[in-house]
Write a protein that holds these residues in place. Structure first.
Motif, PDB file in Angstrom:
ATOM      1  N   GLU A  60       0.831  -1.205   0.000  1.00 38.44           N
ATOM      2  CA  GLU A  60       0.000   0.000   0.000  1.00 38.44           C
ATOM      3  C   GLU A  60       0.866   1.256   0.000  1.00 38.44           C
ATOM      4  N   LEU A  61       1.900   1.243   0.819  1.00 38.14           N
ATOM      5  CA  LEU A  61       2.811   2.398   0.852  1.00 38.14           C
ATOM      6  C   LEU A  61       3.428   2.620  -0.521  1.00 38.14           C
ATOM      7  N   THR A  62       3.854   1.518  -1.159  1.00 37.99           N
ATOM      8  CA  THR A  62       4.478   1.620  -2.483  1.00 37.99           C
ATOM      9  C   THR A  62       3.549   2.348  -3.449  1.00 37.99           C
ATOM     10  N   PHE A  63       2.272   2.004  -3.395  1.00 38.37           N
ATOM     11  CA  PHE A  63       1.298   2.584  -4.326  1.00 38.37           C
ATOM     12  C   PHE A  63       1.227   4.105  -4.151  1.00 38.37           C
ATOM     13  N   PHE A  64       1.288   4.570  -2.921  1.00 39.25           N
ATOM     14  CA  PHE A  64       1.231   6.022  -2.685  1.00 39.25           C
ATOM     15  C   PHE A  64       2.555   6.692  -3.049  1.00 39.25           C
ATOM     16  N   TYR A  65       3.674   6.036  -2.752  1.00 35.21           N
ATOM     17  CA  TYR A  65       4.982   6.635  -3.074  1.00 35.21           C
ATOM     18  C   TYR A  65       5.198   6.729  -4.592  1.00 35.21           C
ATOM     19  N   MET A  66       4.583   5.829  -5.340  1.00 37.03           N
ATOM     20  CA  MET A  66       4.755   5.856  -6.803  1.00 37.03           C
ATOM     21  C   MET A  66       4.387   7.214  -7.388  1.00 37.03           C
ATOM     22  N   ASN A  67       3.466   7.912  -6.719  1.00 33.35           N
ATOM     23  CA  ASN A  67       3.037   9.220  -7.218  1.00 33.35           C
ATOM     24  C   ASN A  67       4.099  10.288  -7.027  1.00 33.35           C
ATOM     25  N   LEU A  68       5.121   9.984  -6.253  1.00 35.00           N
ATOM     26  CA  LEU A  68       6.128  10.986  -5.918  1.00 35.00           C
ATOM     27  C   LEU A  68       7.417  10.794  -6.713  1.00 35.00           C
ATOM     28  N   VAL A  69       7.438   9.815  -7.619  1.00 37.18           N
ATOM     29  CA  VAL A  69       8.668   9.480  -8.345  1.00 37.18           C
ATOM     30  C   VAL A  69       8.384   9.502  -9.850  1.00 37.18           C
ATOM     31  N   THR A  70       9.312  10.070 -10.630  1.00 39.90           N
ATOM     32  CA  THR A  70       9.095  10.093 -12.082  1.00 39.90           C
ATOM     33  C   THR A  70       9.765   8.879 -12.743  1.00 39.90           C
ATOM     34  N   VAL A  71       9.274   8.551 -13.915  1.00 37.60           N
ATOM     35  CA  VAL A  71       9.851   7.439 -14.679  1.00 37.60           C
ATOM     36  C   VAL A  71      11.319   7.728 -14.992  1.00 37.60           C
ATOM     37  N   SER A  72      11.627   8.977 -15.349  1.00 39.96           N
ATOM     38  CA  SER A  72      13.013   9.281 -15.724  1.00 39.96           C
ATOM     39  C   SER A  72      13.946   9.146 -14.514  1.00 39.96           C
ATOM     40  N   ARG A  73      13.432   9.452 -13.333  1.00 38.93           N
ATOM     41  CA  ARG A  73      14.259   9.282 -12.131  1.00 38.93           C
ATOM     42  C   ARG A  73      14.599   7.810 -11.920  1.00 38.93           C
ATOM     43  N   LEU A  74      13.631   6.944 -12.141  1.00 36.04           N
ATOM     44  CA  LEU A  74      13.881   5.504 -11.993  1.00 36.04           C
ATOM     45  C   LEU A  74      14.869   5.022 -13.039  1.00 36.04           C
ATOM     46  N   GLN A  75      14.739   5.558 -14.248  1.00 33.71           N
ATOM     47  CA  GLN A  75      15.630   5.138 -15.344  1.00 33.71           C
ATOM     48  C   GLN A  75      17.080   5.514 -15.074  1.00 33.71           C
ATOM     49  N   ARG A  76      17.286   6.530 -14.236  1.00 30.37           N
ATOM     50  CA  ARG A  76      18.657   6.964 -13.961  1.00 30.37           C
ATOM     51  C   ARG A  76      19.353   6.116 -12.899  1.00 30.37           C
ATOM     52  N   ASN A  77      18.620   5.234 -12.210  1.00 34.86           N
ATOM     53  CA  ASN A  77      19.210   4.456 -11.105  1.00 34.86           C
ATOM     54  C   ASN A  77      20.264   3.479 -11.650  1.00 34.86           C
ATOM     55  N   PRO A  78      21.553   3.688 -11.309  1.00 36.62           N
ATOM     56  CA  PRO A  78      22.617   2.884 -11.930  1.00 36.62           C
ATOM     57  C   PRO A  78      22.542   1.388 -11.583  1.00 36.62           C
ATOM     58  N   THR A  79      22.085   1.052 -10.381  1.00 35.36           N
ATOM     59  CA  THR A  79      21.987  -0.370 -10.027  1.00 35.36           C
ATOM     60  C   THR A  79      20.898  -1.040 -10.859  1.00 35.36           C
ATOM     61  N   VAL A  80      19.755  -0.362 -10.975  1.00 36.28           N
ATOM     62  CA  VAL A  80      18.663  -0.926 -11.778  1.00 36.28           C
ATOM     63  C   VAL A  80      19.117  -1.080 -13.232  1.00 36.28           C
ATOM     64  N   LYS A  81      19.819  -0.049 -13.741  1.00 32.78           N
ATOM     65  CA  LYS A  81      20.341  -0.099 -15.121  1.00 32.78           C
ATOM     66  C   LYS A  81      21.203  -1.341 -15.317  1.00 32.78           C
ATOM     67  N   ALA A  82      22.152  -1.556 -14.392  1.00 32.40           N
ATOM     68  CA  ALA A  82      23.077  -2.694 -14.505  1.00 32.40           C
ATOM     69  C   ALA A  82      22.310  -4.012 -14.415  1.00 32.40           C
ATOM     70  N   GLU A  83      21.318  -4.061 -13.535  1.00 29.39           N
ATOM     71  CA  GLU A  83      20.571  -5.301 -13.362  1.00 29.39           C
ATOM     72  C   GLU A  83      19.698  -5.618 -14.576  1.00 29.39           C
ATOM     73  N   ILE A  84      19.160  -4.562 -15.193  1.00 30.64           N
ATOM     74  CA  ILE A  84      18.349  -4.756 -16.398  1.00 30.64           C
ATOM     75  C   ILE A  84      19.220  -5.364 -17.505  1.00 30.64           C
ATOM     76  N   GLN A  85      20.453  -4.848 -17.593  1.00 31.53           N
ATOM     77  CA  GLN A  85      21.382  -5.338 -18.602  1.00 31.53           C
ATOM     78  C   GLN A  85      21.750  -6.802 -18.321  1.00 31.53           C
ATOM     79  N   MET A  86      22.042  -7.090 -17.050  1.00 29.04           N
ATOM     80  CA  MET A  86      22.459  -8.433 -16.668  1.00 29.04           C
ATOM     81  C   MET A  86      21.358  -9.462 -16.964  1.00 29.04           C
TER      82      MET A  86
END
Ligand code: ATP
Ligand code: MG
Length: 361
Positions: A93-119
């Motif tokens: 439930e918390l995640t659902f509310f926090y999602m409104n506070l984060v942009t897609v481009s901000r998530l795309q910039r996360n270097p760990t997520v980037k590396a994991e997507i590649q892996m």
């Protein structure tokens, strides 16, 4: 303010010595320091499902493995709440509310997520749940009002993301959430322990691990086949330390006492390194020493695991009790969050009065 720890691991496999030096060893020290008011240790099964949706059995099987690893390194259910993420629906439930506070481009910039997507070769088909897992991690941390998060270096971007969400939430809805601090290992070799193949990170997903539950023989075989310096061919050749995994592991694990016990011709690691660089010291000798060091650290862990393996129902009971405590704590935070966001209609008498007035003309 209370001092509270939250940290955890994905049940995608048994835990390895990278987890141990990156986070587990520190957790046990912090637990036993008595300085913390509450400690929450989470088995992140819901997060593990974000990139294992088609293999739920793998996650289900590994929950108990991770729990056994926790108990075997010395996490003590009397001091630390061990719990399973998916059993705390408040986190979602918390995640659902926090999602409104984060942009897609901000998530795309996360270097760990980037590396994991590649892996994971996800480039063209990233599951939405996986893409947003940093937000879910912010929920895990803030739900328990964690002040301290002891993790490996790959978690730095997640902590940054969490802090941003906390600041944004507090500025929009009023002071509610607590900003956490990351606690990284002090020893550089432990920030991101490489795999036995010399690859950047020991990781369950890469198959380059020494597991805490490996047998003595498994550990020995893995150490003897470890990556060293490919140009160190003859014993007399000078050897390189950079990228030499055996020495990185010695940095992470060896203590001065180990030299006295297993390799008395050297006083410390610096002397051993110096001889290796000069030439005249063979890889086999260094590997044998590393094997002794690792066995010394892992033997008591293995023995404790064997004890807990004898009563698996009790291990599930420990997780159930920990989950009950965790749910209560998360529910309290969720109620505060909803109050701050003014989505607490039925307990808001001012709202009901205001609306009544509007319609009582
Ligand atoms: P997966 O491949 O499923 O992501 P993982 O091996 O990366 O698994 P996680 O459960 O993602 O393990 O990480 C748990 C914790 O262990 C985190 O705090 C992470 O920083 C730490 N950690 C994982 N691998 C290492 C490593 N090689 N060195 C130091 N810390 C590590
Ligand atoms: Mg990981």
């Amino acid at each position: 303010m209370s001092k509270i720890i939250l940290t955890g691991d994905r049940p995608t496999g048994r835990l390895h010595v990278g987890h141990y030096v990156g986070s587990l060893r520190r957790r046990v020290e912090l637990q036993n320091s008595g300085e913390f008011d509450k400690i929450f240790i989470m088995i992140a099964d819901a997060q593990a499902l974000t990139d294992n949706a088609d293999n739920p059995e793998k996650i289900r099987q590994n929950v108990i493995e991770v729990a056994l690893d926790y108990l075997s390194v010395g996490l003590d259910p009397a001091k630390s709440n061990l719990f399973i993420q998916s059993q705390i629906s408040e986190l979602t439930e918390l995640t659902f509310f926090y999602m409104n506070l984060v942009t897609v481009s901000r998530l795309q910039r996360n270097p760990t997520v980037k590396a994991e997507i590649q892996m994971r070769n996800f480039e063209a088909s990233i599951p939405v749940g996986f893409f947003t897992y940093p937000i879910s991690q912010a929920s895990d941390i803030t739900a328990f009002k964690a002040t301290t998060v002891p993790v490996g270096e790959d978690q730095l971007p997640m902590l940054e993301q969490t802090k941003e969400i906390v600041r944004k939430f507090n500025s929009v809805y009023g002071e509610t959430l607590v900003e956490p601090e990351i606690l990284l290992p002090e020893n550089e070799a432990c920030l991101r322990l490489p795999g036995t193949d010399g690859k950047a990170k020991m990781s369950k997903s890469l198959g380059n691990c020494i597991y805490l539950s490996d047998t003595e023989e498994d550990v020995r075989a893995k150490v003897m086949s470890m990556y060293t310096d490919p140009e160190h061919i003859k014993i007399t050749d000078p050897g390189k330390l950079e990228g030499n995994t055996v020495f990185t592991y010695l940095d992470a694990f060896s203590k001065p006492e180990h030299f006295a016990e297993f390799l008395p011709e050297y006083n410390n690691l610096d002397e051993l390194k110096e001889h290796y660089q000069r030439g005249g010291l063979g890889d086999v000798k260094v590997k044998k020493f590393l094997n002794n060091v690792l066995q010394d650290e892992l033997a008591p862990i293995r023995a404790r695991r064997a004890e807990f393996e004898k009563d698996i129902p009790e291990v599930y009971n420990i997780l159930k009790r920990g989950s009950d405590v965790a749910r209560e704590a998360a529910a309290e935070t969720l109620a505060e969050v909803k109050r701050a966001m003014k989505i607490n209609y039925f307990e808001d008498s001012a709202l009901i009065e205001e609306q009544s007035k509007k319609y009582s003309r």
